[in-house]
Design an enzyme around this catalytic site. Structure first.
Site, mmCIF file in Angstrom:
data_model
loop_
_atom_site.group_PDB
_atom_site.id
_atom_site.type_symbol
_atom_site.label_atom_id
_atom_site.label_comp_id
_atom_site.label_asym_id
_atom_site.label_seq_id
_atom_site.Cartn_x
_atom_site.Cartn_y
_atom_site.Cartn_z
ATOM 1 N N GLU A 362 17.968 41.498 53.606
ATOM 2 C CA GLU A 362 18.877 40.363 53.806
ATOM 3 C C GLU A 362 18.353 39.013 53.793
ATOM 4 O O GLU A 362 18.850 38.025 53.557
ATOM 5 C CB GLU A 362 19.825 40.673 55.261
ATOM 6 N N ASN A 363 16.932 38.967 53.904
ATOM 7 C CA ASN A 363 16.197 37.601 53.626
ATOM 8 C C ASN A 363 16.141 37.383 52.258
ATOM 9 O O ASN A 363 15.412 36.326 51.700
ATOM 10 C CB ASN A 363 15.089 37.580 54.346
#
EC number: 2.8.3.5
Length: 536
Positions: A362-363
């Site tokens: 998700e980063n």
């Protein structure tokens, strides 16, 4: 006649009549229209490079809403943060800071917590920052806990001039109902609660309305920048930096390297100069929060099995290792997969040769690879959701967190696997908050709010430290998501979850009887027609 552009440098540009807007021909270089776009000394020179971080942050005022990029230690504008800390609380205070997390004590935003220059944090995660947690619980700091993907989208929408939007994340949770403490009083009791959010149904699905964030100031870190303010990132340095840079009224960039105009290829510019007001050379070194080096598959599994969160009774590591081995069988050829911290992150180590899965983080990573083999190979900007150093596989791509959560909410991820504190018989999930403990929300609410075509698999021990069931008729802890879990894998059993029909037992470990399982599972369940022994 001229127009003033006060937000981006205050440059005065001639206002042309309609008949002057034609592009000049090569033979018209001496025409006044051509001189406007020339590089002769007569042209006004845009210069956004400033001599120091202290100079760059001099326009920030007390009480400002400050957007701060970074994920873990990656992409954190440490030089600018240190300059704010150096100004001290007497000169600059009451800041409302928007960031995924607040660093660690003495590192990143942790410095501004220690100097008491922040009055409010809008963040998704408190994590292991004890200073952050202590200030919040003792009433020294307001905290607005917000799902990670929602923070990214709040900034992205604000950057686009959109005042609000609807998201499926957090529907039916304490975030939507306004039941999270924003401020605690001296007695430890909540003194101010969050506000309930408007909801609406679209195409048969419930959504939460979120108001966008509009920042006064953005502090971001980039890889390269030029005097026009054009910027580019490297590896996973982007995270929240791009949307925050494009959002604020005053955007200050610290760059690893300042380059000449023209050195950045136009198609490689991630933040265009129109968004940037000041560029400063970064002077603080990058740091690695969790240096993690490559190990054998067996070592990866054993490390996950020995991780925190397991029960203290004998055999805990063995039970968790069993979960890792069973959960790894859910990874199928061609899947795009998002994995939570702990047991889920260990499962790819057991994927057989010839099976290719693409890991999404998700980063801002698609195609996340193994841990680096040596410390020299470790990249401080390349980390997984657990802040561990990783590498990229061939064919990988990197992007901002807003793009990452867009993939997730749109159902592009085949499978997401994460841990849990409790799961209900119809697939409600509780995994972010225990009574009396505050760690934050992270990205889980976004991950489990994805469409039905994304499979949500929960991995957890079957009972808690006291022997209490974790599979219940109804969750008693605050929910992460409603009726979102597709499958539960514990150390003794595998269940399918159906939002209408409830639990279906698919597998049971050979050392556990059906009678024992019923005592360890509070919720009723059916047995599948193709029921089998636990597969490891």
């Amino acid at each position: 006649m001229s127009i003033l552009c006060p937000r981006r440098g205050g440059l005065r540009l001639p206002l042309l009549a309609a008949d002057q807007l034609r592009a000049p021909t090569p033979s018209s270089s001496s025409h006044p229209r051509a001189r406007l776009f020339s590089s002769t000394p007569a042209r006004l020179i845009i210069q956004k490079i400033v001599p120091s971080a202290a100079h760059a942050i001099s326009q920030i005022r007390s009480g400002s809403t400050v957007l701060v990029g970074g994920f873990g230690f990656s992409g954190v504008p440490s030089t600018l943060i240190s300059a704010i800390a150096a100004r001290g609380r007497e000169q600059l205070n009451g800041l409302i800071v928007v960031s995924n997390n607040a660093g660690m004590p003495g590192v990143g935003l942790g410095k501004l917590l220690e100097t008491r220059q922040i009055s409010k944090m809008i963040a998704s995660f408190i994590g292991e920052n004890k200073t952050f947690e202590k200030m919040y619980l003792e009433g020294e700091l307001d905290v607005e806990l917000t799902p990670q993907g929602t923070i990214a989208e709040k900034c992205a929408a604000g950057a686009a001039g959109v005042p609000a939007f609807y998201t499926p994340a957090a529907y039916g949770t304490v975030v939507q109902r306004g039941e999270l403490p924003v401020r605690f009083g001296p007695d430890g009791a909540p003194a101010l609660m969050s506000q309930a959010k408007e909801t609406r149904e679209f195409r048969g699905k419930k959504y939460v309305m979120e108001e966008s964030i509009f920042g006064d100031v953005a502090l971001v870190r980039v890889h390269k920048a030029d005097r026009l303010g054009n910027c580019t990132f490297r590896t996973a340095q982007n995270n929240f930096n791009e949307v925050m840079a494009k959002n604020a009224a005053l955007t200050i960039v610290e760059a690893d390297e300042i380059v000449d105009v023209g050195e950045l290829a136009p198609e490689h510019v991630h933040v265009q100069g129109i968004y940037v007001d000041a560029v400063v050379q970064s002077t603080e070194p990058k740091r690695i929060e969790k240096l993690t080096l490559a190990k054998s598959a067996e070592d990866v599994v054993k490390q996950a099995a020995a991780g925190s969160g397991s029960s203290s009774s004998g055999g805990a590591a063995e039970r968790r290792e069993r979960i890792v081995r069973r959960a790894s069988k859910e990874l199928k050829d061609g899947m795009y997969v998002n994995l939570g911290i702990g047991i889920p992150l260990a499962t790819p180590a057991l994927v057989p040769e010839g099976i290719e899965v693409v890991l999404q983080s998700e980063n801002g990573i698609l195609g996340m690879g193994r841990y680096p083999r040596t410390a020299d190979e470790a990249d401080p900007d390349l980390i997984n959701p657990g802040k561990e150093t990783v590498t990229l596989n061939p064919g990988a791509s990197v992007f901002g967190s807003h793009e990452s959560f867009g993939m997730i909410r749109a159902g592009r991820i085949s499978l997401t696997m994460l841990g849990a504190l409790q799961v209900s018989m119809r697939g409600d999930l509780a995994n972010f908050m225990l009574p009396g403990k505050v760690k934050g929300i992270g990205g889980a609410m976004d991950l489990v709010a994805s469409p039905e075509k994304t499979m949500v698999v929960v991995t957890m021990e079957h009972v808690d430290k006291k022997g209490n069931p974790k599979i219940l008729r109804e969750c008693t802890f605050p929910l992460t998501g409603q009726r979102c879990v597709s499958k539960i894998i514990t150390d003794i059993a595998v269940f399918d979850c159906d939002p209408v029909d409830g639990l279906v037992l698919r597998e049971l470990h050979e050392d556990t009887t059906m009678e024992q399982l019923e005592k360890m599972t509070q919720a009723p369940f059916k047995v599948a027609d193709d029921f089998k022994t636990y597969q490891i």
